[in-house]
Design an enzyme around this catalytic site. Sequence first.
Site, PDB file in Angstrom:
ATOM      1  CD  GLU A 280      21.778  10.764 -29.550  1.00 45.08           C
ATOM      2  OE1 GLU A 280      21.513  11.233 -29.207  1.00 45.08           O
ATOM      3  OE2 GLU A 280      21.250   9.303 -29.310  1.00 45.08           O
TER       4      GLU A 280
ATOM      5  CD  GLU B 269      20.986   7.474 -25.547  1.00 41.67           C
ATOM      6  OE1 GLU B 269      22.631   7.589 -25.355  1.00 41.67           O
ATOM      7  OE2 GLU B 269      20.584   7.850 -25.640  1.00 41.67           O
TER       8      GLU B 269
HETATM    9  C1  GAL Z   1      19.546   9.869 -26.714  1.00 33.17           C
HETATM   10  C2  GAL Z   1      20.197  11.410 -25.510  1.00 33.17           C
HETATM   11  C3  GAL Z   1      20.016  10.866 -24.551  1.00 33.17           C
HETATM   12  C4  GAL Z   1      19.054  11.281 -24.393  1.00 33.17           C
HETATM   13  C5  GAL Z   1      17.933  10.113 -24.855  1.00 33.17           C
HETATM   14  C6  GAL Z   1      16.154  10.684 -24.244  1.00 33.17           C
HETATM   15  O1  GAL Z   1      19.451  10.836 -27.876  1.00 33.17           O
HETATM   16  O2  GAL Z   1      21.689  10.478 -26.624  1.00 33.17           O
HETATM   17  O3  GAL Z   1      20.924  11.539 -23.954  1.00 33.17           O
HETATM   18  O4  GAL Z   1      18.608  12.817 -25.103  1.00 33.17           O
HETATM   19  O5  GAL Z   1      18.049  10.473 -26.212  1.00 33.17           O
HETATM   20  O6  GAL Z   1      16.227   9.046 -24.732  1.00 33.17           O
END
Ligand code: GAL
Length: 964
Positions: A454, A529
Site C-alpha cells: 500500500e 490482503e
Molecule cells: C491495511 C494495511 C495493514 C493493516 C490493515 C488494517 O491497509 O495494509 O497493515 O493496517 O489495513 O485493516
Amino acid sequence: MERREFLASIGCVAASAPLAKVGARIPAEPAGLQLPMPPPRATMSLPPEPEEPGRLLLDRAWQFHQGDIPFPAIKGHGWSYANAKAGQAQGAAAVNFDDSDWPLVNLPHDWAVDMPFDRDANPSQGYRQRGYAWYRRAVRLDPADRGKYLELQFGAIATNATIWINGSVAAHNWSGYNSIYIDLTPTARFGDDLNIIAIRVDAEKMEGWWYEGAGLYRHAWLATRPPVHIRTDGVHADPRRGIDGRWTVPVTASLASILKTEAMATLNAVLSDAEGRTVAKGTVEAKVPPLGSAEAKLELAVPSPRLWSVDDPNLYTLRLSLAGPTDAEDQRVLRIGFRTFRFDADKGFFLNDQPLKIKGSCNHQDHAGVGVAMPDALWEWRIRRLKDMGSNAIRCSHNAPPVELLDACDRLGMLVMNENRNFNTSPDYIEQLQWLVRRDRNRPSVIMWSVFNEEPMQGSEAGYEMVRRMASEVKALDPSRPVTAAMNAGLFTPHNVSQAVDVVGFNYQPGLYDRFHAAHPDLPITSSEDTSAFMTRGAFQNDPDHHVFASYDDERSSWGSTHREAWKAVATRPFVAGAFVWTGFDYRGEPTPYEWPSASSFFGIMDLCGFPKTAYWLHRAQWVDDRPLLDLAPHWNWAGREGEPITVMAMTNVERVALFLNGRPLGEKAVDRFEMPRWQVPWAPGRLEAVGYRGGRRVAHALVETTGAPVALRLTPDRTVMAGDGEDVQPITVDAVDARGRHVPTAQLPVRFTISGGAIIGLGNGDPNSHEPEKGDSRKLFNGLAQVIVRADSGAGPLRLTAQAEGLRTGQVSIARVATTPRAQVAPTPSVQTLEGWRQSPASPDKPDPMRKPIDSDMNSWLWLGTGQIEAAQGEGNWISLRATFVARRRVQANGGILRFGGIVGRAEIWLDGRKVAEKPDFAEAPLAVAVPASSEEHVVTLLVESRPGLIGGLSQPATVGAR
Ligand code: GAL
C-alpha cells in the site's frame, strides 16, 4: 487433530462412523470436551535445523541498559585527536565503559513488552514506550582461531542500531527487519584481550504502524570459518524442472577469501533424501583471489525427485563442503524442496501442476507474553495452528520474517508471500531487498516476493519506475519467483505499479477483481490482503462502550469485508489466485477502530494467544473440504437471558445441519458454505446440539452446553514432552471447569502460577483491552481462557506448572523434559577493564622522571600504543616511560582492586598516582600485579622500562583492572 478427531481419539464418536438417526438419543459428551484447543500431543517440537559447523549462538549474557547514555562532550586537542581514531569510540561505545552493574539478558529480547501500557505512547505500537537502550557483550576468541574468518550475525534489531566492535563503528543498520553480518576478522582480539561489542538501539524510530518491539529480538551468532569460505547466504540452490520434465539442482556458492594470495578451493555437494540416502553428488574447483570473491557452480541431476507440497512437505538435504588450502573445511547444510508452481491469469495458482487455491493469512510477528522476542518453537506452533485451520499460506506482512518462521513453513508445508519492508530504490534499501532474496531464495515455501504494501505512489509513474527497478533487482538474484506488490489503489491509472509486477496483489477492493481482470486478462492476480473484520474472542454481544465485538462475523472495517464476504469473492473467481486474510493472529497495536484502552488488534482469526475466534471455525469449515466439520457459536451460558433470542451460527462443511435444544428440534437448514446457517434460538439452559449430514448421512455432530460455575482450574499443554535444552518453549492453555469437568467459557478469574523445572516467559489471555503485565506469575482468564508460555530448563525431569485461583481446585500439569544437548553457545565472558590509550615517551639514556607526560597537543613525539604492542622508541637510550590513565569501575572505586600486567618485557618500575608501587628487577617477560586503592578519581599509571641490546622493553600483554 481437529475436534472431531479428538472426540474419536477419546472414544466419544468414531471419526467417520455415521451418528445416530435424528430423533434418536444423541450420545452424551464426556466431561471437559468444550475446550476450544486441540488436546496435547505426545511429540516433541521439530528438532532444530542442523547447526552450521563453526557457528555458535551468541544469545546468552548480554549486558543491557534501558535508556540512552549520552556521549561525553569531547574537549581539548588531545582528546579530540584520540576520539577521531579507529578503536577510540567514547561513552557507552568505548571498550572500557563501565557496564559492570548492567543486568544480563538473553536473546531473543524485546524490552518494549516489559513496559507498562502508557496512554501517552503510540497506539500503533500498542501503547508501549520503546525508547533507546544499549547492549554490550565481551567475547573471548580462542587464539587458535587467528587467521580464520570471523563473522558476527544478528537476526534483526528493532529498530535503528549502531554497532561498535572494539571501539570502532562496525555497522549502522537502519531497519528493524534485516539481518546484520559483520566481518570481525581485521580487528579481532584473541585470548584475554577481549572483544567488546557495544550496540546502541534506537527504538524511537518506527518503520511500521504496528507493534515492532525493541532490541535484539532475534538470535545472534558468531561464525568461525576457514579463510577460504562460503559467504553468508551465499548459496543458491533452487531446483529446476527442465522442459523434458527432468529435475536438476543448479548450485552456485559464492566464495570469499581472507588469504594474502590466490587460493584454489574445491566445492563438494551431496544431496540426500528424507531417508538420508544420497541421491546426487558433484564437485567443482574455483580460484579465489585474495580478499576477493569467486563463484563455484555445479549442477546436480535428480531426474524424478519426490516433490514438496503443502500436504507432503518433503525436503532434501544439501550438504556443501568447501576444501581450501587449510585443513578445515567450510560446511553448509540446506534444506531444499522440489516443486513447480505458476500463477495463471485465468485459472489462478498451480502447485506441481495441480490447481491450489491459496488460503492464506497476513501476520505480524508478535505473540502474547513475549512480544516480538519469539522463541523458535512458538513459530512452529503458530504455523501448526494455521495449518490445522486448513490454511496453506502466510504473508509476512510487512517485512522480512525470521528464518525460524520460514524453517517451519518449509517443514510443515506452508506457502509464503515474502515481503520487503521499505519502498525505496536508494542503495541502502536495495541492499535490504537483495539481502532478503539472497537469504530466502532456496526455500520451497517461498512463492512470491512482495516489494511493498500500500504505497501512495502505487498509481504514479514514479511508483512504477521504482517497482520496475526493484523487480529487476529481484530477478537478477532469483529469476524463478514472481514479484508482486500489495496495491490498495491506483490499479487503473495510466502509469501504475501493476504494469511492473508479475502478479498483481489486491489489498481489499474485491469490487475491482472483475473489472481489472477484464482489462488485463493476461495478468495474474491474487488478494494480497482482504477481510479486516473485527471479533473479540469468546464474545457474542457488541459492547462499543467497552470495545468489545461480537464474534458472528458481522463487524468489519469500512474498507474491509466480513470473513465470509472476502472468501466468497476470492473462492468464486478462479482467476483470483487466493486469499490473504488480515490477519491470522491478533497483534499489538492498531486497535482499530478503537484506541485507549484497547492496545491490540481485533482483526485476528485467532487472538494474540492463538485461541480461536469464531472466524477460526468458519475458515476451517470453508477451507477443509474432505473431513466433515461442524462447530457452533456461541457458547450456551446466558443465565439471565431466559427466553431471549440468541443468534446461533453453525460453521460447517456438511450439506445440511439440524439443530436441537435439549433434544427438541429447532429446524434443519441447507448449508451455504459462503454464508453458514443461522438460527434465532430462545435461550434456555441445557444442551444445544447440531447434527450434520452429507448425502443424507449423518456425518458430524456439535454440542455446546450450559455449564455450572467454575470449580477447578485446568492446564492443557500443547505437548506432553519438551526438549530439556534450555530453549524449548510451549504455550499452556489455562481454563476453568465446572463440577462436571466442562470448560466454562465465561470465567474471568484471576489465576496465579508456580513453576518448577522451567520458567514462565510470558502470559496472555487474548483480551485486546487488558493492561495486565505480560511477565510475572499471574493472569486473568478472559472469556474462559489464558495462556502461560513456559520454557523448559536444561536436563531431564518434569516441568510442573500449577495454577491457583481463590475458591477453585488447583490445576496442575506435569510435562516430561527430555535431556537434549543444547545448541552450542558462545560462552559468557565477564567484561574486564583493559587499560587503553598507552603513550610511550621517546627513549632516554637515564631513567625518566615518572611525572613526565606529553603535552596535550603532542601527537607525535610520544607514541600511541595498542594493547600489548611493543615498539622501539625513537631517540637514544635504553629507558622509556609508558603512561596511561584510567578511572576504575564502580566496584574497584568502592573496594579497591588489582592492576594486572599480563606481560612486561624489560626491567621496570611501576608508579601509580605519583608513588612507586612495584619493581621488576629482571629483563625477561613476566606478569606483575599491583593494588589499586579505592578511589573514584582518575588514576595515572606510569611504567619506567629499561631495555637492553637485543631486547625491546614494553607491555607485551594487555593490562587490566579488576576486583581483588
Ligand atoms: C491495511 C494495511 C495493514 C493493516 C490493515 C488494517 O491497509 O495494509 O497493515 O493496517 O489495513 O485493516
